[in-house]
Design an enzyme around this catalytic site. Structure first.
Site, mmCIF file in Angstrom:
data_model
loop_
_atom_site.group_PDB
_atom_site.id
_atom_site.type_symbol
_atom_site.label_atom_id
_atom_site.label_comp_id
_atom_site.label_asym_id
_atom_site.label_seq_id
_atom_site.Cartn_x
_atom_site.Cartn_y
_atom_site.Cartn_z
ATOM 1 N N CYS A 1 65.781 69.294 68.735
ATOM 2 C CA CYS A 1 64.628 68.729 69.453
ATOM 3 C C CYS A 1 64.204 67.393 68.855
ATOM 4 O O CYS A 1 63.383 66.691 69.442
ATOM 5 C CB CYS A 1 63.441 69.686 69.371
ATOM 6 S SG CYS A 1 62.727 69.750 67.701
ATOM 7 N N GLU B 1 63.467 85.804 58.683
ATOM 8 C CA GLU B 1 62.973 86.574 59.831
ATOM 9 C C GLU B 1 61.542 87.074 59.697
ATOM 10 O O GLU B 1 60.838 87.247 60.690
ATOM 11 C CB GLU B 1 63.847 87.820 60.026
ATOM 12 C CG GLU B 1 65.284 87.543 60.346
ATOM 13 C CD GLU B 1 66.073 88.823 60.263
ATOM 14 O OE1 GLU B 1 66.383 89.381 61.311
ATOM 15 O OE2 GLU B 1 66.351 89.274 59.128
ATOM 16 N N GLY C 1 71.654 85.211 54.477
ATOM 17 C CA GLY C 1 72.700 84.185 54.367
ATOM 18 C C GLY C 1 72.661 83.398 53.074
ATOM 19 O O GLY C 1 73.682 83.265 52.369
ATOM 20 N N CYS D 1 59.851 72.646 70.506
ATOM 21 C CA CYS D 1 60.668 72.883 69.316
ATOM 22 C C CYS D 1 60.657 74.381 69.091
ATOM 23 O O CYS D 1 59.598 75.008 69.093
ATOM 24 C CB CYS D 1 60.070 72.168 68.104
ATOM 25 S SG CYS D 1 60.927 72.625 66.577
HETATM 26 S S1 FES Z 1 64.163 71.776 64.933
HETATM 27 FE FE1 FES Z 1 65.251 73.186 66.124
HETATM 28 S S2 FES Z 1 64.308 73.018 68.018
HETATM 29 FE FE2 FES Z 1 63.084 71.772 66.778
#
Ligand code: FES
Ligand SMILES: Cc1cc2nc3c(=O)[nH]c(=O)nc-3n(C[C@H](O)[C@H](O)[C@H](O)COP(=O)(O)OP(=O)(O)OC[C@H]3O[C@@H](n4cnc5c(N)ncnc54)[C@H](O)[C@@H]3O)c2cc1C
Ligand code: FES
EC number: 1.2.3.1
Length: 1289
Positions: free
Chosen positions: A93, A1220, A1041, A125
Site C-alpha cells: 500500500c 497473531e 517464523g 493498509c
Molecule cells: S503495509 Fe501492507 S498493506 Fe500497508
C-alpha cells in the site's frame, strides 16, 4: 483504457500498485497536475490510476511514485519519513500512501491534521494499523510530533519539487479549440475544445455518455462488461467549471470535481451569513465523508447528479435544498428542478438525450429555514452509506408552524426517495412531539422497504428513516428555542418545549481526529555493542524500497519472452453436476491460446475431496473449473465469459451452520477436551446461564492478491516459479505431484509477499499448480494474477463460528463449570478446518482457570468456498465465545465484567485443560499494568457518569486478558533451516526458510546474523526465499517464523564463526575482511547450513493431553468507545495494550505487528461483513462492499507498551513471536461496544442478555439499542420473502 493499464504497463513503472481496480483502496494513487490558465495556477491532486481514463490526461502531467524520489537518486522526505516511522510492513500500500501524502504536500506544505486525515482516507493498509503512517504524515503538520528529533529527517523543501512541464504550460495557456479524437479498438474518445462543439457532438451522438470523472461510468462498464463505442469528454471545456455567486445562490459548473465543490462551499460559508448557508453546510458535511480524497478529486458534480445512484450523498440534500439543473443543448438553455421526479428517473423530468448538464444552481437557505443531512455507513470514511437523508423545514415567521417541509432519503430504495406525501400532510403542523410521532408514522408508510430489498439490512434501514428524522426534529427544536422566543403572554407550554439535557445527546456526530499514542518499550542495555542491532527498533529492511516503489513484488517482474496470461473460470452453482464444458467460442477469440481443464493434468488433480480443477461436479460457487490462457490478461479475462458450462443441480445445498448440523454435514470428527466433572458441578452452583454467539467470517484482504509466474525451462522438465506465498515448499510439492515430475525440478522463489495473514499458506499451491499445467501444456511462461473480485470469491477466509455455552457460577462471580460447543463453517473442503477446530478447542479457555470444563468443536461442511488459515487460527472466534460468557456471568451477578475476569483468571503456576504446565505471571502483569496504564477505574466511573447524563449516546469500556499459544502442535512443524554464505569481500548472504510477508522476518534474521557474526547489518543481505537454497521448509505462520528460522540462522552463523575462530585468534587485531580472506586462503568453507530441530510439541487427542505449544504470549487490552444509539455508529476513544514480548528482537517491528493485528481484529469484530446470496454467491467482492478498517478506525488515543524484558530460555534471545496475538485484543472494542449497548438497554428497561453477534456493525448496534423507534418499524415474517442475503454463521 485506464492509466493503470496504459503507459505504466508499457514503461514498466511498477511502483503504482493494482489492488482492486474499483477505486476503493488507493493502492494505485498517482498525482495529476493541471494548469489553469484563468487563475494561472497549477492544480495538483491525487487520483486512482485504475479509474482515470488515459485520454482524460491530455495536457496533464502525471507523477507516479517513481517521480517523487528513488533510492538511486534522491529520496523524498515523504518516502524517507514513512519508512523511518515504521509505516511500511508488506509495502504494497505504501506507494499509494506516499502519493496521497505527496499530493497533499504539493498543495499544503504544512498541512493541518484534518487535511492529513482527509488525504489518507481513501488509502487502505491491511498491515500497519495506520498509526505509524499517520505518525510520519504528522511530522509535516503545523503541530509537529515530539517523537522524532528535529534533525532526524531531511527537511521538506517545496522549491525542490518537479515543476509543471513547460510544454504543457504553453499548451494550457494557449488552449487549442479543435476537437481531439482518440481511436481505440472498441471505443472512440472525443474531446471537444468548445461548449458549442460538445453540444453538436451530443446531438450527433445522443447515446454517448459524457465521461467526467469516470468513477461511476468506469466501474459500471467494468462490472457489466459493457463499453460505449463513443465517449464524449467535457474535460477541456472551461465553461463547465465556472462558478457564479448571486444574491440568491451559487451556480456551480457540472465539470467541477467534488473536491472543488467542497472548497467552493467552504468559501461561501465563510463569506455569507449563517442563515443563508444551511444547505451548503449540509452538503459540506457529506462531502467530508463521501468516498476518499482521490475519488472526490476525480468525480464531478455533474457525474454525481446525473448518475442518480440510490446511495448518492448529495442528491437528497440538493433536492430538499431546491437545487435546479441548467441543461444545455443546441436548442439552448433549459432549467429543470432537481426534485423527486428527476431523481426517480421520470422521463418527463429528465434530460433529453441531446442535452448536457451545464451547472447546478443551489439557492441560499432562507431565514427561518433549517437544513440538515444524515448518513450512516459501515464505517466512517470511504464507505457507501447504508442510508442517508436530506431534510429541510421552514416555519411561519415567529412560530413553530411548518410552512414548508422537504425530506429525501437515499439508500432505502432503488432511487433517492422524496417523502413528498408525508411532507405535504405535515404542513401547518406545530413542531412538537405529536408531530414527531405523526411524521415517523407517515415516513415509515411512505418510505417502505420490502423485506427482500437489495443490500439487506432492511430493519436497520427502516429504523434509520425515523432515527434520522428524530435527530432532525431535535436539532430544529434546539435552534427554534434559541431563535424563536415565545411571546411573553403565551401560555402555550408546547411551544418549543425544553429538551431534557440527556436527550440532547441525540445531536452531534462523531468527528474524525488524528490519533495520538505512545509506544513504550525498553531500550537495549547501554553496554550492548553499537554494532549489535538485536533489540533495537531497526527500520524494515525494505522500508525505503516500499516507499519508492522499487520493492519488487511477484507481478512487478517484467514480462518474459513468450509469456501468456491465465484467467480462471469458476462455478456459478453451489452444488451441481458438470454436464458439459464448451470452450469453442472462447478458443475462437483473438489472442486465446488454450483452455486448461482437469484432463490436461499429467499427474494428480489435487486430493479426492479437493480438486485443483473440478471434475464432474462442483461443490461451491467460485470453485475453479478451468482456465483460459491467452496472449494478454484482458483477452484471457474476456474469454472466460465465453466458456459455456452446463450444470445439473444436486441436493442438498447447504450454506449455514444450522443446515449443516441438520444434515449432519461435517468435514471431520468432533474435537473434545474435558476436565473435572462438568455435570456434577452444574448441580452445585448458584446460577446457570446459557447463551449463543455468532461470529462472522473474515476476508484476508491482503493488498496483493494471489499471483504466480511460472517459467518452464528448456531442460529436464525444470520449472521456475515466482509465487506470492507463505509456503513455497507446499507450492513446489503440489506442482510436482500435479505435473508428475520430481520435486527437485521445481524451484519456487519468493522475494516478498504483499500480505498473507494465513491466506497464502494453502491456496497459492492450487493457483501455482494450475498455472504450471498451463505452462507445461503450452510450453510458454504463464502469469496468473487474480483480480480482487476473483480472489475474494475463490479463496475463502476465516471460519464463521456459531458457539453455544452453558456456564455455572456462584453469586460471587466464581465460575465452577463451563460447557462450550462450537461449530465452524468450513466450506466445501477440509483445507485447514480440522486443525482450526483443534486450535479453537485448545485455546478456548483463554486466560481462565475453571475446574470443570468441557470444550467441543466441529467443522461443518457446506457448499461455500473452503475456509482456511487466518491470523489467530480459530482463537479470535473461539475466545470471543469465552469472553461473551464472562460478560453474561457479570450481568447476572450484577458485577463489572473485569471483576469476573480477575476472579477466574489463572493466578499461579498451573496446568491448562490439556495439562500443559505454565506460569501465568506475565499474564497478571499485563492485566495489572493495563488496569494501571489505562486508569481503568477512574475512567470506568467517568463512563458511568457520562451514561447517566446521556440517553442517546453511550460509552462503553472493556478490559480483556489474553493467553495466546504460539506455534504448531507438532515438533516437525517447528524445524527450520538456513544457509549463510560469506563472500571473499566479507559480505554475507543469508537465506532461510521464512518468507517476508511484511512482518519483517528478513530484518530480524539479519539482526540475528549481525549479532552472531559481530558485523554490521550493512554487510548483510537477503536476496529471496527459494526452495533451491533452503529445502523442505514449513509455512511461515503460527507466529513462529522468526523464532525458528532465527535459531537456524544463529546456528549457521555459529558454525561459521567457529570455523573462523583460529584465524581470529591468530590475528585478533585484523578486520573481518582480513579474516575472511585468510579463511579462503586456508580453504575453510565460508558457507554453512544452520538447522533448528524444532520445539517439542505434541497433542494426544485420545487422552486430551499434551504439550502442544512451545510457549504463550500474554497481553491485555482496554478499550473505550462511544456509541450513537440512534445510528449504531461508534467512535473509538482510547485503547491501551500491554503485551509481553519478553525481549523483543525489534520493538518497532513487534509493536507494528501488535498494532496491525489489533486493527485487523477491530475490523473482524466491527466492520468486516461478508454477504452471501441465498444461492451461495458471495456479494462482497471489493473494498466498496467489504469494509476493512481505514485511518479513521484507529482509536483516538492508542497506546501500546511492552512489558519490561524477561527471560525465556526457549526462544531466540528470549524473544516472543507476536504476529497473531494482537488480533484478539481487537475484541476489547467489541466488548466496549457491547458494554455501551448494555448500558442503553438497562436504561430502556430492555433485557440485558442479548445475543452477541460479531461483527458489531452499526446495524447490529442500532438494532440492539432497542427503543421506541425500533418498536415502530414494520417487521416482516421471514417466511413471506426471500432475503437478499443469508447469515452463514
Ligand atoms: S503495509 Fe501492507 S498493506 Fe500497508
Ligand atoms: C470508490 C468509490 C466510492 C464512492 N463513494 C461514494 C459515497 O460514499 N457517496 C456517494 O454519494 N457516492 C460515492 N461514489 C460515487 C461517486 O460519487 C460518483 O461515482 C461520482 O460522483 C460520479 O461522477 P463522475 O464525474 O465520476 O461521473 P462519470 O462516471 O464520469 O459519469 C457518470 C454519468 O454521468 C453522466 N454525466 C457526467 N457529466 C455529465 C454532464 N455534465 N452532463 C450530462 N451527463 C453527465 C455520464 O454520462 C454518466 O452517465 C463513490 C464512487 C467510487 C468509485
Ligand atoms: S487499485 Fe485503484 S483504487 Fe484499488
Amino acid at each position: 483504457m485506464e492509466l493503470m493499464v496504459g503507459p505504466e504497463a508499457k514503461v514498466r513503472l511498477t511502483g503504482t500498485k493494482y489492488a482492486c481496480g474499483t477505486g476503493g483502496c488507493g493502492a494505485c494513487t498517482v498525482m495529476v497536475s493541471q494548469h489553469d490558465p484563468v487563475c494561472k495556477k497549477t492544480r495538483h491532486f491525487s487520483v486512482v490510476a485504475c479509474l482515470v481514463p488515459l485520454c482524460s490526461l491530455h495536457g496533464a502531467a502525471v507523477t507516479t511514485v517513481e517521480g517523487v524520489g528513488s533510492i538511486k537518486s534522491r529520496l523524498h522526505p515523504v518516502q524517507e519519513r514513512i519508512a523511518k516511522s515504521h509505516g511500511t510492513q508488506c509495502g504494497f500500500c505504501t506507494p499509494g500512501m506516499v502519493m496521497s501524502m505527496y499530493a497533499l504536500l504539493r498543495n499544503h506544505p504544512q498541512p493541518s491534521e484534518g487535511q492529513l486525515m482527509e488525504a489518507l482516507g481513501g488509502n487502505l493498509c491491511r498491515c500497519t494499523g495506520y498509526r505509524p503512517i499517520l505518525e510520519s504524515g504528522k511530522t509535516f503538520c503545523t503541530i509537529c510530533t515530539e517523537l522524532f528529533a528535529k534533525d532526524e529527517f531531511q527537511p521538506l523543501d517545496p522549491t525542490q519539487e518537479l515543476i509543471f512541464p513547460p510544454e504543457l504550460l504553453r499548451m494550457a495557456e494557449n488552449p487549442e479549440k479543435q476537437t481531439l479524437t482518440f481511436y481505440g479498438k472498441r471505443i472512440t474518445w472525443i474531446s471537444p475544445g468548445t461548449l458549442q462543439d460538445l453540444l453538436v457532438l451530443k446531438s450527433k451522438y445522443p447515446e454517448a455518455p459524457l465521461i467526467s470523472g469516470n468513477t461511476s461510468l468506469g466501474p459500471a462498464m467494468k462490472s457489466q462488461g459493457h463499453a460505449y463505442p463513443i465517449l464524449l469528454s467535457p474535460a477541456r471545456i472551461p465553461d463547465l467549471k465556472t462558478v457564479t455567486k448571486t444574491s440568491d445562490g451559487l451556480t456551480i459548473g457540472a465539470g467541477c470535481s467534488l473536491a472543488q465543490v467542497k472548497d467552493i462551499l467552504a468559501e461561501s460559508i465563510s463569506e455569507l451569513p449563517e442563515e443563508k448557508t444551511k444547505t451548503y453546510r449540509a452538503l459540506l458535511k457529506h462531502l467530508q465523508s463521501l468516498a476518499g480524497q482521490q475519488i472526490r478529486n476525480m468525480a464531478s458534480l455533474g457525474g454525481h447528479v446525473i448518475s442518480r445512484h440510490c446511495y448518492s450523498d448529495l442528491n437528497p440534500i440538493l433536492s430538499v435544498g431546491n437545487a435546479t439543473l441548467n441543461l444545455l443543448s443546441e436548442e439552448g438553455l433549459r432549467q429543470i428542478p432537481l426534485n423527486g421526479h428527476f431523481l426517480a428517473g421520470l422521463v418527463s423530468a429528465d434530460l433529453k438525450p441531446e442535452e448536457i448538464l451545464e451547472s447546478v444552481c443551489i439557492p441560499h437557505s432562507q431565514k427561518g429555514e433549517f437544513v440538515s443531512a444524515f448518513r450512516q455507513a459501515q464505517c466512517h470514511q470511504n464507505a457507501l452509506p447504508d442510508a442517508n437523508a436530506g431534510m429541510r423545514v421552514r416555519f411561519k415567521e415567529g412560530t413553530d408552524t411548518i410552512e414548508d417541509l422537504s425530506i429525501a432519503y437515499g439508500g432505502v430504495g432503488p432511487t433517492t426517495l422524496s417523502a413528498e406525501g408525508s411532507c405535504q400532510r405535515l404542513l401547518g403542523r406545530r413542531w412538537n412531539a405529536l408531530t414527531l410521532d405523526e411524521a415517523c408514522r407517515l415516513l415509515l408508510d411512505e418510505v417502505s422497504l420490502p423485506g427482500s430489498a437489495l443490500g439487506g439490512k432492511v430493519e436497520f434501514r427502516r429504523t434509520l428513516v425515523v432515527s434520522f428524522f428524530f435527530k432532525f426534529y431535535l436539532e430544529v427544536l434546539q435552534e427554534l428555542r434559541a431563535e424563536v422566543k415565545p411571546p411573553a403572554s403565551s401560555q402555550d407550554s408546547q411551544l418549543h418545549p425544553e429538551v431534557a439535557g440527556r436527550f440532547l445527546s441525540a445531536l452531534g456526530e462523531f468527528q474524525v481526529t488524528l490519533p495520538r499514542g505512545v509506544q513504550t518499550y525498553q531500550s537495549v542495555d547501554s553496554h550492548q555493542p553499537l554494532q549489535d542491532p538485536v533489540g533495537r527498533p531497526i527500520m524494515h529492511l525494505s522500508g525505503l524500497k516500499h516507499a519508492t516503489g522499487e520493492a519488487v513484488f511477484c507481478d512487478d517482474i517484467p514480462r518474459v519472452d513468450k509469456e501468456l496470461s491465465m484467467a480462471l473460470v469458476t462455478s456459478t452453482r453451489a452444488h451441481a453436476k458438470i454436464i458439459s464444458i464448451d470452450s469453442s467460442e472462447a478458443l475462437d477469440l483473438p489472442g486465446v491460446v488454450d483452455v486448461i481443464t482437469a484432463e490436461d493434468i499429467p499427474g494428480t488433480n489435487g486430493d479426492e475431496d479437493d480438486k485443483l480443477l473440478a471434475v464432474d461436479k462442483v461443490l461451491c460457487v467460485g470453485q475453479v473449473i478451468c482456465a483460459v490462457v491467452a496472449e494478454t490478461d484482458i483477452q484471457a479475462k474476456r474469454a472466460t465469459g465465453k466458456i459455456k458450462i452446463t450444470y445439473e443441480d444436486l441436493t442438498p445445498v447447504i450454506f449455514t451452520i444450522e443446515d449443516a448440523i441438520k444434515h449432519n454435514s461435517f468435514l471431520c470428527p468432533e474435537k473434545k477436551l474435558e476436565q473435572g466433572n462438568v455435570e456434577e458441578a452444574f448441580e452445585n452452583v448458584d446460577q446457570i446461564v446459557e447463551g449463543e454467539i455468532h461470529v462472522g467470517g473474515q476476508e484476508h484482504f491482503y493488498m496483493e492478491t494471489q499471483r504466480v509466474l511460472v517459467i518452464p525451462k528448456t531442460e529436464d522438465k525444470e520449472l521456475d516459479m515466482y509465487v506470492s506465498t507463505q509456503d513455497p515448499a507446499h507450492v513446489q510439492k503440489t506442482v510436482s505431484s500435479t505435473l508428475n515430475v520430481p520435486i527437485s525440478r521445481i524451484t519456487c522463489h519468493v522475494k516478498r509477499v504483499g500480505g498473507g495473514f494465513g491466506g497464502k499458506v494453502g491456496r497459492p499451491a492450487v493457483f501455482g499448480a494450475i498455472a504450471a499445467v498451463g505452462a507445461v501444456k503450452t510450453g510458454r511462461p504463464i502469469r496468473l494474477v487474480l483480480d480482487r473480485e476473483d480472489d475474494m470469491l475463490i479463496t475463502g477466509g476465516r471460519h464463521p463460528l456459531f458457539g453455544k455455552y452453558k456456564v455455572g457460577f456462584m453469586n460471587s462471580g466464581r465460575i465452577k463449570a463451563l460447557d462450550i460447543g462450537c461449530y465452524i463453517n468450513g466450506g466445501c473442503t477440509l483445507d485447514d478446518s480440522e486443525l482450526v477446530t483443534e486450535f479453537l478447542v485448545l485455546k478456548l479457555e483463554n486466560a481462565y482457570k475453571i475446574r470443570n470444563l468441557r470444550f467441543r468443536g466441529r467443522a461443518c461442511m457446506t457448499n461455500l468456498p473452503s475456509n482456511t488459515a487466518f491470523r489467530g487460527f480459530g482463537f479470535p472466534q473461539g475466545a470471543l465465545v469465552t469472553e461473551s460468557c464472562i460478560t453474561a456471568v457479570a450481568a447476572k451477578c450484577g458485577l463489572p465484567p473485569e471483576k469476573i475476569r480477575e476472579k477466574n483468571m489463572y493466578k499461579t503456576v498451573d496446568k491448562t485443560i490439556y495439562k500443559q504446565a505454565f506460569s501465568p505471571e506475565p499474564l497478571i502483569r499485563c492485566w495489572n499494568e493495563c488496569l494501571d496504564k489505562s486508569s481503568f477505574h477512574t475512567r470506568r466511573t467517568q463512563v458511568d457518569e457520562f451514561n447517566k447524563k446521556n440517553y442517546w449516546k453511550k460509552r462503553g469500556m472493556a478490559l480483556i486478558p489474553m493467553k495466546f499459544s504460539v506455534g504448531f502442535a507438532a515438533t516437525s512443524y517447528h524445524q527450520a533451516a538456513a544457509l549463510v554464505h560469506i563472500y571473499t569481500d566479507g559480505s554475507v548472504l543469508v537465506a532461510h526458510g521464512g518468507n517476508e510477508l511484511g512482518q519483517g522476518i528478513h530484518t530480524k534474521m539479519l539482526q540475528v546474523a549481525s549479532r552472531e557474526l559481530k558485523i554490521p547489518l550493512s554487510q548483510m543481505h537477503i536476496c529471496e526465499t527459494s526452495t533451491a537454497t533452503v529445502p523442505n521448509t514449513i509455512a511461515t505462520a503460527a507466529s513462529i517464523g522468526a523464532d525458528v528460522n532465527g535459531r537456524a540462522v544463529q546456528n549457521a552463523c555459529q558454525i561459521l564463526l567457529k570455523r573462523l575462530e583460529p584465524i581470529i585468534r591468530k590475528n585478533p587485531e585484523g578486520t573481518w575482511r582480513d579474516w575472511i580472506e585468510a579463511a579462503f586462503e586456508q580453504r575453510i568453507s565460508l558457507s554453512a547450513t544452520g538447522y533448528f530441530r524444532g520445539y517439542k510439541a505434541f497433542m494426544d487427542w485420545e487422552k486430551g493431553e499434551g504439550d502442544p505449544f512451545p510457549y504463550y504470549v500474554y497481553g491485555a487490552a482496554c478499550s473505550e468507545v462511544e456509541i450513537d444509539c440512534l445510528t449504531g455508529a461508534h467512535k473509538k476513544i482510547r485503547t491501551d495494550i500491554v503485551m509481553d514480548a519478553c525481549c523483543s528482537l525489534n520493538p518497532a517491528i513487534d509493536i507494528g505487528q501488535i498494532e496491525g493485528a489489533f486493527i485487523q481484529g477491530v475490523g473482524l469484530y466491527t466492520t468486516e461483513e461478508l454477504h452471501y446470496s441465498p444461492e451461495g454467491v458471495l456479494y462482497s467482492r471489493s473494498p466498496n462492499e467489504y469494509k476493512i478498517p481505514t485511518v479513521t478506525d484507529v482509536p483516538e488515543q492508542f497506546n501500546v507498551s511492552l512489558l519490561p524484558p524477561s527471560q525465556t530460555p526457549l526462544t531466540i534471545y528470549s524473544s516472543k513471536g507476536l504476529g497473531e496475538s494482537g488480533m484478539f485484543l481487537g475484541s476489547s472494542v467489541f466488548f466496549a461496544i457491547a458494554d455501551g449497548v448494555a448500558a442503553a438497554r438497562r436504561q430502556r428497561d430492555v433485557a440485558e442478555d442479548f445475543t452477541v453477534k460479531s461483527p458489531a456493525t452499526p446495524e447490529r448496534v442500532r438494532m440492539a439499542c432497542a427503543d421506541r423507534f425500533t418498536d415502530m418499524i414494520p417487521r416482516d415474517d421471514p417466511k413471506t420473502f426471500k432475503p437478499w442475503s443469508i447469515p452463514i454463521a
